[in-house]
Design a protein around this motif. Structure first.
Motif, PDB file in Angstrom:
ATOM      1  N   VAL B 166      59.538  35.076  17.011  1.00 23.74           N
ATOM      2  CA  VAL B 166      58.453  35.501  17.906  1.00 23.74           C
ATOM      3  C   VAL B 166      57.419  34.397  18.087  1.00 23.74           C
ATOM      4  O   VAL B 166      56.672  34.407  19.064  1.00 23.74           O
ATOM      5  N   ALA B 167      57.364  33.446  17.155  1.00 24.03           N
ATOM      6  CA  ALA B 167      56.402  32.353  17.310  1.00 24.03           C
ATOM      7  C   ALA B 167      56.812  31.444  18.473  1.00 24.03           C
ATOM      8  O   ALA B 167      55.977  30.771  19.068  1.00 24.03           O
ATOM      9  N   GLN B 170      56.825  35.338  22.482  1.00 21.21           N
ATOM     10  CA  GLN B 170      56.392  36.636  21.948  1.00 21.21           C
ATOM     11  C   GLN B 170      57.302  37.801  22.366  1.00 21.21           C
ATOM     12  O   GLN B 170      57.257  38.861  21.769  1.00 21.21           O
ATOM     13  N   THR B 171      58.145  37.587  23.385  1.00 21.61           N
ATOM     14  CA  THR B 171      59.036  38.683  23.800  1.00 21.61           C
ATOM     15  C   THR B 171      60.285  38.768  22.923  1.00 21.61           C
ATOM     16  O   THR B 171      61.046  39.731  23.028  1.00 21.61           O
ATOM     17  N   VAL B 199      63.130  35.880  12.626  1.00 22.13           N
ATOM     18  CA  VAL B 199      62.061  36.408  13.471  1.00 22.13           C
ATOM     19  C   VAL B 199      60.702  35.824  13.109  1.00 22.13           C
ATOM     20  O   VAL B 199      59.826  35.673  13.952  1.00 22.13           O
ATOM     21  N   LEU B 203      55.767  31.182  11.212  1.00 19.20           N
ATOM     22  CA  LEU B 203      54.556  31.984  10.931  1.00 19.20           C
ATOM     23  C   LEU B 203      54.322  32.058   9.423  1.00 19.20           C
ATOM     24  O   LEU B 203      55.250  31.881   8.636  1.00 19.20           O
TER      25      LEU B 203
END
Lengths: 265, 265
Positions: B166-167, B170-171, B199, B203
Motif C-alpha cells: 500500500v505504500a 494506496q489502492t 502489503v 511502512l
C-alpha cells in the motif's frame, strides 16, 4: 473515519456520579481527552437517570461544548431529553438514534426533518432485533425512505446495523459485516456506524476481539464508529485498517501518527 | 483456515546455512515448531541456491516429513526442483505456484494434471503484476480454466491474488481485498491463499499492519494463508477473525485456544 467518543455515558459509574454532583471538571476532562485522541463527536448519554434526564443532558451538552470545539452526539431513548440537549447545542449535532420502531420515529422525525443534524438510523423495528443481513437492509431502506422524505440528506444519515454477540449465534458477526457492505454499496452517499463492543459479549479477551472486528468492519466499508478514543490499540487498528483499505492518502495519517508516537500497540 | 508455515525458506540466513551444512536437527525443529503451533502444511523453499536446488528441496522434504506427519508446500521458481521434491513426498503436496506466465504453466501443468496435489494459482501473467481486482479475476479465471481442463479439482486450487504494498499505491490493499471477495463468491469450492507481508513493505510497524490486514482479508473470505505460525499475535488474530466471521462453530476453537493459553497478545 468519523469517531464518536463514547465515554460520557451515565452507565459508567464515575460519569453518573459526575452528572449527579455537577462535577464540571470531570466532564470537561473527558471531553478534552477524547477530542485530543481523535474524536469528531462527543457522545453524551444520561439514560440511566429515571428522572431529570433532559436537564442532565442539557448540562452535559453545555459543559462539553465549553471544553471542546466539537459537536455532540446526543444519545437517549427519550425524545424530550434529546430535544433538551438540542436546545443548547451549537452547530449540527448527531442524534443517536432514530429507529423503525413506530413510537420512536414518530417522536424523532419532527425533530430532525429538514435540519442539518446527523442522524443515526438504527436497524431496529417493532418486530425486534435484526438477525440477518437482509433483515438489516430492509429496515435500513425503510428508514432511509422515511428520513429522506423528511428532507434529511443521505450524506447526513449514519446507518447502525446493530451488532449482536457471536457467542449467542455464530452467524451474527458475518451477517453484520455483510450488511455493512451491502448498505455502503447500495445507497450512494450513506454512512455506516456502530458501537461494536456487543460482538464480543460472553467471550474472553473482549477488547482484543473488538479491535479485530473493527478492522474487519473497515474492510467491509464501515466509515464511522462509536468507541473509546483513549483505547490506544483500538485507535491504532483504525488507522492501520484505514491505510490498508486505501482510505489514507499516501498512508500519511498512519505515518504521522507513527512519528508522533500515537500508535501504541 | 489452512495455515502454511513459511519458516523453512532459504531466504532466511539460518535456514540457508542449515541447508548447506545439512543440519537435520535445525530443519526438524522448524518443522515441529510450526506443526505444534497450527501449521497444516510446511512450506519448503531453497530458491536462493543457484545450484543444487533440486537436491536441496528433496532433502528438505525428506527431513520435514521425518519430523512431522504433515504434507509440504513445495515452493520454487524451478519446475525441476518442484519435481525433485515431489519424488520423495508422501501424501498430496501443495505446489507453490502455477501462474499464467506461459513458461511457468507449460512446465508445471504436466506435473499436476490429474493429480490430487493442491495447487497455488498465482495471479501473475506475462503482462506482469496485477493492479486491480479485475486484473486478478481475469488471471484467476484463465488459470482455473486451464487447471480444471487438466483435471485439477476446483477444491484443490488455492488462488493467490498477489498482495502489493500500500505504500507504493494506496489502492493496492483495497483491490487485493476486493479480489478475494469476488473470487470466493464467483467460483464455487475454490480457496484463496496469500503471503500477505508484502502489503506493509516500506511502512513502519510491519508486523502490526500484517496482523490487521489478515483480519481484513478473513472478513472478505480468505481461507488459507502462508505465514509464520510462531507469530503468536498473528495466530491469535486468525482465531479471533475466524470466530467473528462465523467460521468457528460455537467459538469453540477460540475458547479452547484461550483456555490452553495459546492466545498470546
Amino acid at each position: 473515519m468519523i469517531i464518536v467518543g463514547e465515554l460520557i455515558n451515565s452507565s459508567r459509574k464515575a460519569v453518573a456520579s459526575a452528572i449527579e454532583t455537577r462535577d464540571e471538571d470531570a466532564i470537561r476532562k473527558l471531553a478534552k481527552d477524547q477530542a485530543e485522541n481523535g474524536a469528531h463527536y462527543i457522545d453524551v448519554n444520561a439514560g440511566s437517570f429515571k428522572t431529570g434526564e433532559p436537564e442532565h443532558l442539557r448540562w452535559l451538552v453545555e459543559k462539553v461544548q465549553e471544553a471542546v470545539d466539537l459537536p455532540c452526539c446526543i444519545d437517549s431513548p427519550n425524545p424530550r431529553a434529546i430535544e433538551a440537549g438540542l436546545m443548547v447545542h451549537r452547530g449540527a449535532a448527531m442524534i443517536n438514534s432514530v429507529s423503525l420502531e413506530k413510537r420512536r420515529h414518530e417522536d424523532l422525525i419532527p425533530l430532525v426533518a429538514g435540519t442539518d443534524f446527523k442522524v443515526i438510523a438504527l436497524c431496529m423495528s417493532d418486530s425486534g432485533m435484526p438477525r440477518t443481513a437482509d433483515d438489516r437492509i430492509r429496515t435500513a431502506e425503510a428508514l432511509l425512505n422515511l428520513l429522506t422524505k423528511h428532507r434529511v440528506k443521505m450524506d447526513h444519515i449514519y446507518v447502525d446495523p446493530l451488532v449482536q454477540p457471536v457467542a449467542a449465534d455464530q452467524t451474527f458477526g458475518r451477517e453484520f459485516l455483510a450488511a455493512i457492505e451491502k448498505i455502503m454499496s447500495h445507497f450512494e452517499g450513506i454512512h455506516t456506524i456502530c458501537g461494536l463492543s456487543n460482538v464480543s459479549f460472553g467471550l474472553p479477551l473482549r477488547k482484543f476481539l473488538n479491535q479485530t472486528f473493527m478492522a474487519m468492519a473497515i474492510a467491509k466499508g464501515l466509515d464511522a464508529a462509536i468507541l473509546d478514543p483513549l483505547d490506544k490499540r483500538m485507535m491504532a487498528n483504525v488507522l492501520a485498517a484505514e491505510a490498508l483499505a486505501g482510505r489514507d492518502r499516501f498512508c500519511m495519517n498512519f505515518l504521522r501518527s507513527y512519528r508522533e508516537k500515537r500508535l501504541q500497540l
